[in-house]
Structure formats: C-alpha cells, structure tokens
Scaffold this active site. Sequence first.
Site, PDB file in Angstrom:
ATOM      1  N   LYS A 179      -2.679  44.823  -2.409  1.00 24.94           N
ATOM      2  CA  LYS A 179      -1.762  44.179  -3.368  1.00 24.94           C
ATOM      3  C   LYS A 179      -2.548  43.674  -4.580  1.00 24.94           C
ATOM      4  O   LYS A 179      -3.655  43.151  -4.422  1.00 24.94           O
ATOM      5  CB  LYS A 179      -1.047  43.017  -2.661  1.00 24.94           C
ATOM      6  CG  LYS A 179       0.019  42.313  -3.483  1.00 24.94           C
ATOM      7  CD  LYS A 179       0.719  41.245  -2.633  1.00 24.94           C
ATOM      8  CE  LYS A 179       1.798  40.502  -3.394  1.00 24.94           C
ATOM      9  NZ  LYS A 179       2.492  39.504  -2.539  1.00 24.94           N
ATOM     10  N   SER A 184       7.506  39.654  -2.293  1.00 24.94           N
ATOM     11  CA  SER A 184       6.845  40.160  -3.481  1.00 24.94           C
ATOM     12  C   SER A 184       5.912  41.339  -3.214  1.00 24.94           C
ATOM     13  O   SER A 184       5.537  42.040  -4.148  1.00 24.94           O
ATOM     14  CB  SER A 184       6.037  39.050  -4.129  1.00 24.94           C
ATOM     15  OG  SER A 184       5.020  38.604  -3.252  1.00 24.94           O
ATOM     16  N   SER A 235       6.796  37.174   1.772  1.00 26.25           N
ATOM     17  CA  SER A 235       6.488  38.326   0.921  1.00 26.25           C
ATOM     18  C   SER A 235       5.846  39.521   1.610  1.00 26.25           C
ATOM     19  O   SER A 235       5.736  40.583   0.995  1.00 26.25           O
ATOM     20  CB  SER A 235       5.592  37.895  -0.240  1.00 26.25           C
ATOM     21  OG  SER A 235       6.381  37.360  -1.252  1.00 26.25           O
TER      22      SER A 235
HETATM   23  N1  GLN Z   1      10.365  35.274  -2.024  1.00 24.13           N
HETATM   24  C1  GLN Z   1       9.603  34.093  -1.914  1.00 24.13           C
HETATM   25  C2  GLN Z   1       9.367  33.493  -3.275  1.00 24.13           C
HETATM   26  O1  GLN Z   1       9.864  34.029  -4.189  1.00 24.13           O
HETATM   27  C3  GLN Z   1       8.324  34.379  -1.205  1.00 24.13           C
HETATM   28  C4  GLN Z   1       7.219  34.815  -2.065  1.00 24.13           C
HETATM   29  C5  GLN Z   1       5.950  35.079  -1.314  1.00 24.13           C
HETATM   30  O2  GLN Z   1       5.906  35.022  -0.080  1.00 24.13           O
HETATM   31  N2  GLN Z   1       4.867  35.311  -2.055  1.00 24.13           N
HETATM   32  O3  GLN Z   1       8.730  32.503  -3.415  1.00 24.13           O
END
Ligand code: GLN
Length: 456
Positions: free
Chosen positions: A57, A132, A156
């Site tokens: 990532k 994400s 994410s």
């Molecule tokens: N969807 C969650 C957020 O927007 C989780 C993001 C993540 O785990 N990096 O914060």
Amino acid sequence: MSLEQNVKDFLRNIDNNKNLNAFNFIFEESIEQAKLIEEKIKAGTAGKAAGLVVAIKDNIAIKDKPLTCSSKILNNFNSIYNADVVERLINEDAIIIGKTNCDEFAMGSSNENSAFGIVKNPYDETRVPGGSSGGSAVAVAANLCDAALGSDTGGSIRQPASFCGVFGLKPTYGRVSRYGLTAFASSFDSIGPLTKNIEDLALVLSIISGWDEKDSTSQNIPVQDYIENINHKSKLRIGIPKEYFGEGLNDEIRTVINEQINFLIGKDFEIVDISLPHTEYSIATYYILTTAESSSNLARYDGVRYGYRSKNSKNLSNMYMNTRSEGFGAEVKRRIMLGTYVLSAGYYDAYYRKAQKVRRLLKQDFDNAFEKVDLILTPTTPTTAFKIGEKTSEPLEMYLNDIYTTSANLTGIPALSIPIGFDKNGLPIGMQLMSAQLNEQVLLETAYQINKQNKN
Ligand code: GLN
C-alpha cells in the site's frame, strides 16, 4: 514455472487490468529480483517467502521509492528508508511488484478519495472495492500479485477484503511494527496482509510480526507459529454478539453468516450468545479520536519538508496555508477540521476526553466477552460493495460502513475477514472473526476449518 515468468505474468495482468487502477507505481526491476532469488533457491539459501510476489500500500515506506499516500501533498516525495515490514519481507526474499492505490492518507471506505483516481471492484466495475486499502484488495482479487500489505485504522484491510472476496487481517496493535507506516491515527494504525488463501496469510503474518525497537508501541512478546499450527483443532467457544446482527444488516449477508454458524455448530465449536453493550458508540468514538490524532499527525505536511509546495505565496504563513489548501483533498481537510475542533480548549472535555472514556468501556466489553469465549464472529460489513458515487455526498453514510470494524482498532484486538460467499448480484460477502490480543492463532485455525468446508 520459473519465478521470472511468474513475475512477468503478474506484470502482464497488471497491464491488462489498468482500468481497475489498483497500482500507483509498478516496479519493473521485480523481474531482475526474481532471477536473483531463483539463484538463491538453487543454492539452497533462499528465505521463507522466496518468490512470493507482494504489493505494498502506498502509505508504507520503501527505500528510494515514491511514498504518496495517494495525496497531492506528497507528490514527488520519495522515502529514504524501508518500513520494518518491507525490510522483513525483503530479507525473506519476497518480491515487491509495486505500490497500491488507496484513499488519501488511508481516510475512506471506498477508495474514492485518491489523488490517483478511483479504484474499481473487479467483480463489478461500477462498484467500489472498499477502502482505504482498495488497491491492495483489488491487486489480490484480480490476480495481480500473490499477496498485498494494507493498513487498518478502522477497517481499511478487512472492509476492502470483504468487498473483493479475499482474506484480510488486522493484527493485534503492536504485533507488527508501524515503523515506516505513514501515521493516520497512531493509537489505532496496524499493518496487515491481504491474501487469496489462509496459508499465505499465515506466512506473511509470521514474517512481518515481531518486536521492533524503532516502534515504541511494538510488543516484545514471542510470535506464535502461525504456519505450524494452522491445522490445529482446539475446542473453541465462539461468541455471537447480538448488537452486530441488528437493523441495517443486509438479509443476504445475515443468511450466509447463519449458514456458517450452523456449520461451526456441526463441527463441535460451541456457539454462545453474547452482548457488547457499548457497540452503538463505537463509530462516534472512532471518528472523534481518529480525527483528533490525524489533525496532529498531518500538521507536518506544510510545504517545508515534504512533497508539494504552493508557489507564489506572499510569506511563510501564506505558503503553509496555500500548500495545505491545494495539497490536501476534501475528506482529509474535513478530518483535520473535525480533529482540531474536538481538541480545542472549549470542546476537549465534551468530545476528546469523553471519547477516551468510552474507548475504555468498549475495551471492557471485549475483556468481559473474552472471559466467556475464545472468538467473536460478526459480519465484516453491513452491505456488499456499493456503487461508485453512491455515498460520496453523504460522509455520515460512508462512515456507517465501518460499523462492525472500528471496535477492533478501538480495543487493539486482532480481526480477520474471511470470504464466505456471494450475494445475488455475484458480489463477495465477508465474515469477521475477532479474538483477544495476541491470539491471532485461533483466528487462523478457525478460518482454516471454515475455508476447508467452503471449498468442498
Ligand atoms: N474507513 C475508515 C476511515 O475512513 C477506516 C480507515 C482505515 O482503516 N484506514 O477512517
């Protein structure tokens, strides 16, 4: 097939699937690496991950490679060192094929917040892959690599894994070093693997886990032998928390999960009804605390040391302002403003301090539950992959997608998403298993049993 050919095949797949937009950067030198590792295999000196093709990532540092976090503000920024996880993978002869697209600074649930453009779900290109770590999930699901690393602050890794039909694990907080992971919310962030099967997940986890003196929150506790014990069959008690099966859960997901529960009953697992009474506060608590931490973590991007700098500014403070206004996307700005607000003198007690207290209560819920059960089983997400654009104008709707995943980060426990079937539109469904801290082992062995059954 030779390792070299394998890498070339993946590179060709990546090229043929450019429309999915899973990668921000591709490393052609992976072909040369494959040749070198082949030599090592012949000489009997190759590491545990020899030839495993991994995508990383783009919020994790690789020496001399771009590190953009899919943000304009880190345009042209290259890392000068390897993240600990990258160092460990390279030491075991994994091959890094490229860096994957993600929501900007890992903030999002759909991969629509990326300066590199949206990522598409390979099962239906009109739908999001989740986020994400959407690029990492798609890279695995579309066979563009063997395994990928993602980061998980509130879901994410697990939510995109669920939307794309792959395995994804958020390890215990501190099990895997965060050194070289760009900080979003430091007391929540974890790096973890996304894979096509549970064996690869055990392998990657066993490589990236362990103490690292460069991360003060990393735990100096021996790593379980995830690979050796994967076929182990402990007599396990599995808790089903009623709060995770209420309104808002899609009926098809509920049905498929119930089938899995029935299978586990038949397999001598003991199923126990449990309650996690503070669950309804998890989303609010998560979004107060993570925005607070991110407003502080992202203060460093001001045009002086990193990446993008706005031109033609009148003076220094004007340069800071223009750089941040032009460099950050809308969602990141929203989080910085929310976080600054909940930390402000007048509201600190009402929001930040209160949320810290609720975090403690949530932890207590899980501690109580793990006195009765070894594992907790829930859906990963309330719905399958939604349409691109469906939730972009409603941030709250988007945040609610994290309803089942944020608790694991609030409490530091490990959580695994397993693909268990498809809905009537052919979209993947995921199921989540959670365990007490540092007990990744029971997640893997249970997933192994479930997976064996689902394959038959
Ligand atoms: N969807 C969650 C957020 O927007 C989780 C993001 C993540 O785990 N990096 O914060």
